[in-house]
Design a protein around this motif. Structure first.
Motif, PDB file in Angstrom:
ATOM      1  N   ILE A 234       0.841  -1.197   0.000  1.00  0.00           N
ATOM      2  CA  ILE A 234       0.000   0.000   0.000  1.00  0.00           C
ATOM      3  C   ILE A 234       0.873   1.243   0.000  1.00  0.00           C
ATOM      4  N   ALA A 235       1.867   1.268   0.880  1.00  0.00           N
ATOM      5  CA  ALA A 235       2.731   2.446   0.983  1.00  0.00           C
ATOM      6  C   ALA A 235       3.503   2.722  -0.298  1.00  0.00           C
ATOM      7  N   GLU A 236       3.772   1.678  -1.077  1.00  0.00           N
ATOM      8  CA  GLU A 236       4.563   1.827  -2.297  1.00  0.00           C
ATOM      9  C   GLU A 236       3.720   1.987  -3.561  1.00  0.00           C
ATOM     10  N   THR A 237       2.408   1.916  -3.437  1.00  0.00           N
ATOM     11  CA  THR A 237       1.529   1.992  -4.603  1.00  0.00           C
ATOM     12  C   THR A 237       1.645   3.350  -5.288  1.00  0.00           C
ATOM     13  N   ILE A 246      -5.349   6.632   4.017  1.00  0.00           N
ATOM     14  CA  ILE A 246      -6.680   6.139   4.393  1.00  0.00           C
ATOM     15  C   ILE A 246      -6.680   4.612   4.460  1.00  0.00           C
ATOM     16  N   ALA A 247      -6.043   3.975   3.470  1.00  0.00           N
ATOM     17  CA  ALA A 247      -5.979   2.508   3.464  1.00  0.00           C
ATOM     18  C   ALA A 247      -5.191   2.000   4.669  1.00  0.00           C
ATOM     19  N   LEU A 248      -4.065   2.632   4.952  1.00  0.00           N
ATOM     20  CA  LEU A 248      -3.264   2.206   6.102  1.00  0.00           C
ATOM     21  C   LEU A 248      -4.013   2.449   7.411  1.00  0.00           C
ATOM     22  N   LYS A 249      -4.796   3.507   7.463  1.00  0.00           N
ATOM     23  CA  LYS A 249      -5.615   3.762   8.651  1.00  0.00           C
ATOM     24  C   LYS A 249      -6.590   2.598   8.880  1.00  0.00           C
ATOM     25  N   GLY A 250      -7.137   2.057   7.780  1.00  0.00           N
ATOM     26  CA  GLY A 250      -8.008   0.900   7.909  1.00  0.00           C
ATOM     27  C   GLY A 250      -7.280  -0.296   8.490  1.00  0.00           C
ATOM     28  N   LEU A 251      -6.063  -0.524   8.029  1.00  0.00           N
ATOM     29  CA  LEU A 251      -5.258  -1.616   8.583  1.00  0.00           C
ATOM     30  C   LEU A 251      -4.986  -1.389  10.064  1.00  0.00           C
ATOM     31  N   SER A 262      -4.357  -1.704  26.259  1.00  0.00           N
ATOM     32  CA  SER A 262      -3.163  -1.143  26.894  1.00  0.00           C
ATOM     33  C   SER A 262      -1.894  -1.301  26.072  1.00  0.00           C
ATOM     34  N   SER A 263      -1.981  -1.935  24.904  1.00  0.00           N
ATOM     35  CA  SER A 263      -0.760  -2.196  24.143  1.00  0.00           C
ATOM     36  C   SER A 263      -1.010  -2.059  22.642  1.00  0.00           C
ATOM     37  N   LEU A 264       0.075  -1.899  21.910  1.00  0.00           N
ATOM     38  CA  LEU A 264       0.032  -1.862  20.453  1.00  0.00           C
ATOM     39  C   LEU A 264       0.738  -3.089  19.915  1.00  0.00           C
ATOM     40  N   SER A 265       0.128  -3.735  18.938  1.00  0.00           N
ATOM     41  CA  SER A 265       0.750  -4.908  18.337  1.00  0.00           C
ATOM     42  C   SER A 265       1.924  -4.489  17.465  1.00  0.00           C
ATOM     43  N   GLU A 266       2.755  -5.461  17.166  1.00  0.00           N
ATOM     44  CA  GLU A 266       3.866  -5.207  16.252  1.00  0.00           C
ATOM     45  C   GLU A 266       3.347  -4.728  14.902  1.00  0.00           C
ATOM     46  N   GLY A 267       2.225  -5.323  14.467  1.00  0.00           N
ATOM     47  CA  GLY A 267       1.644  -4.903  13.198  1.00  0.00           C
ATOM     48  C   GLY A 267       1.179  -3.474  13.226  1.00  0.00           C
ATOM     49  N   ALA A 268       0.583  -3.052  14.337  1.00  0.00           N
ATOM     50  CA  ALA A 268       0.117  -1.675  14.449  1.00  0.00           C
ATOM     51  C   ALA A 268       1.285  -0.700  14.381  1.00  0.00           C
ATOM     52  N   VAL A 269       2.370  -1.019  15.070  1.00  0.00           N
ATOM     53  CA  VAL A 269       3.556  -0.152  15.038  1.00  0.00           C
ATOM     54  C   VAL A 269       4.114  -0.069  13.624  1.00  0.00           C
ATOM     55  N   ARG A 270       4.135  -1.195  12.957  1.00  0.00           N
ATOM     56  CA  ARG A 270       4.618  -1.240  11.577  1.00  0.00           C
ATOM     57  C   ARG A 270       3.792  -0.342  10.673  1.00  0.00           C
ATOM     58  N   VAL A 271       2.482  -0.404  10.804  1.00  0.00           N
ATOM     59  CA  VAL A 271       1.609   0.433   9.981  1.00  0.00           C
ATOM     60  C   VAL A 271       1.793   1.905  10.328  1.00  0.00           C
ATOM     61  N   MET A 272       1.906   2.223  11.597  1.00  0.00           N
ATOM     62  CA  MET A 272       2.099   3.620  12.004  1.00  0.00           C
ATOM     63  C   MET A 272       3.390   4.194  11.443  1.00  0.00           C
ATOM     64  N   ASN A 273       4.441   3.384  11.408  1.00  0.00           N
ATOM     65  CA  ASN A 273       5.705   3.862  10.836  1.00  0.00           C
ATOM     66  C   ASN A 273       5.567   4.126   9.345  1.00  0.00           C
ATOM     67  N   LEU A 274       4.804   3.278   8.651  1.00  0.00           N
ATOM     68  CA  LEU A 274       4.574   3.504   7.232  1.00  0.00           C
ATOM     69  C   LEU A 274       3.759   4.775   7.009  1.00  0.00           C
ATOM     70  N   MET A 275       2.773   4.996   7.872  1.00  0.00           N
ATOM     71  CA  MET A 275       1.972   6.209   7.770  1.00  0.00           C
ATOM     72  C   MET A 275       2.839   7.446   7.980  1.00  0.00           C
ATOM     73  N   ASP A 276       3.727   7.384   8.960  1.00  0.00           N
ATOM     74  CA  ASP A 276       4.626   8.507   9.204  1.00  0.00           C
ATOM     75  C   ASP A 276       5.491   8.806   7.993  1.00  0.00           C
ATOM     76  N   SER A 277       5.904   7.757   7.298  1.00  0.00           N
ATOM     77  CA  SER A 277       6.781   7.945   6.130  1.00  0.00           C
ATOM     78  C   SER A 277       6.074   8.638   4.977  1.00  0.00           C
ATOM     79  N   LEU A 278       4.744   8.608   4.984  1.00  0.00           N
ATOM     80  CA  LEU A 278       3.976   9.224   3.907  1.00  0.00           C
ATOM     81  C   LEU A 278       3.563  10.660   4.212  1.00  0.00           C
ATOM     82  N   LEU A 279       3.800  11.102   5.433  1.00  0.00           N
ATOM     83  CA  LEU A 279       3.392  12.453   5.842  1.00  0.00           C
ATOM     84  C   LEU A 279       4.445  13.490   5.478  1.00  0.00           C
TER      85      LEU A 279
END
Length: 279
Positions: A234-237, A246-251, A262-279
């Motif tokens: 998604i990030a590379e599309t 928007i798509a990453l927000k859905g993920l 109380s916690s964030l999954s590894e997948g959630a952190v991964r998606v958040m980092n990708l979102m940051d890279s697009l901002l």
């Protein structure tokens, strides 16, 4: 919901670039106006601003049976806007009237009704949606001549969101439909109904297609199903960063819902980092 289906965009209709300021009372009253343009705009406005007052719901439901606002081709523009608005407002009083709209002769009213029924999430509409889906089938196979008479993409998306697992044999043939958007809607629904990664991967592969509009649709599909393995793709599309976000927000939302508060999954952190890279 993907871009195959008018997408419930919050865009002011008929050239009204939000230039007309309304109060809630005026908008509700305008649903009964003799001016068809005011009625059309009021239905859009009530949905756009999520006006959930009882009088708004009642007026919009009544607008689903409007006969005055007709296009030369026989369409019902006010009914379309009213159907879209009712999905946004989330009141299940609208479910039965929207099911009735699935029999409207206007293709786009049927499409808007299917989209709104998906948003309202009441499984009582499943048999009516299946009835429309069967228009494209002979038994459990696609018709030899592709049937384009129904908004199959919207119907498939709704059945997937509603988790209508009983219709898996009816959904699966649409993976081979002649219209790519319908194929993607079927893959989206099949993933939702089976959780089999093969259907998510089919959507990931579609992100490499040549047509921007189709890539946009697939981004929306992947966000809707929360398919985490698609995050990097998604990030590379080759598409607008806003749509990728928007798509990453859905993920991310799917990851958050599956994890303890109380916690964030590894997948959630991964998606958040990708979102940051697009901002």
């Amino acid at each position: 919901m993907n871009s195959s289906s008018q997408n419930f965009e919050d865009v002011s209709p008929r050239g009204n670039a939000d230039g007309e300021s309304l109060t809630v009372e005026q908008a509700i009253a305008n649903l009964e106006s003799a001016d068809l343009g005011l009625r059309f705009y009021a239905a859009w406005w009530l949905g756009r601003f999520r006006i959930c007052e009882a009088a708004a719901i009642t007026g919009l439901i009544r607008a689903l049976e409007d006969e005055a606002d007709r296009t030369p081709e026989g369409g019902y523009p006010l009914r379309r806007n009213a159907a879209r608005a009712l999905g946004k407002l989330g009141d299940r009083q609208a479910v039965s009237p929207l099911i009735a709209c699935l029999d409207c002769p206007d293709f786009y009213v049927r499409e808007a009704a299917a989209q709104s029924l998906e948003m309202l999430g009441d499984p009582v509409c499943i048999p009516a949606l299946i009835k429309l889906l069967k228009a494209g089938l002979q038994g459990e196979q696609l018709r030899s001549q592709p049937d384009l008479s129904q908004p199959f993409d919207a119907i498939l998306e709704a059945l997937g969101t509603l988790r209508a697992t009983e219709c898996i044999p009816l959904v699966k043939p649409f993976l081979e439909h002649s219209v790519e958007l319908v194929q993607y809607a079927a893959a989206r629904a099949m993933y939702q109904l089976t959780q089999e990664p093969a259907y998510g991967e089919r959507l990931v592969q579609a992100l490499t297609g040549d047509k921007l509009q189709l890539r946009r649709a697939v981004l929306a599909d992947l966000g809707a199903i929360g398919y985490l393995p698609a995050a990097e793709a998604i990030a590379e599309t080759l598409a607008e960063n806003s749509l990728k976000l928007i798509a990453l927000k859905g993920l991310l939302e799917h990851q958050v819902h599956q994890t303890a508060a109380s916690s964030l999954s590894e997948g959630a952190v991964r998606v958040m980092n990708l979102m940051d890279s697009l901002l």
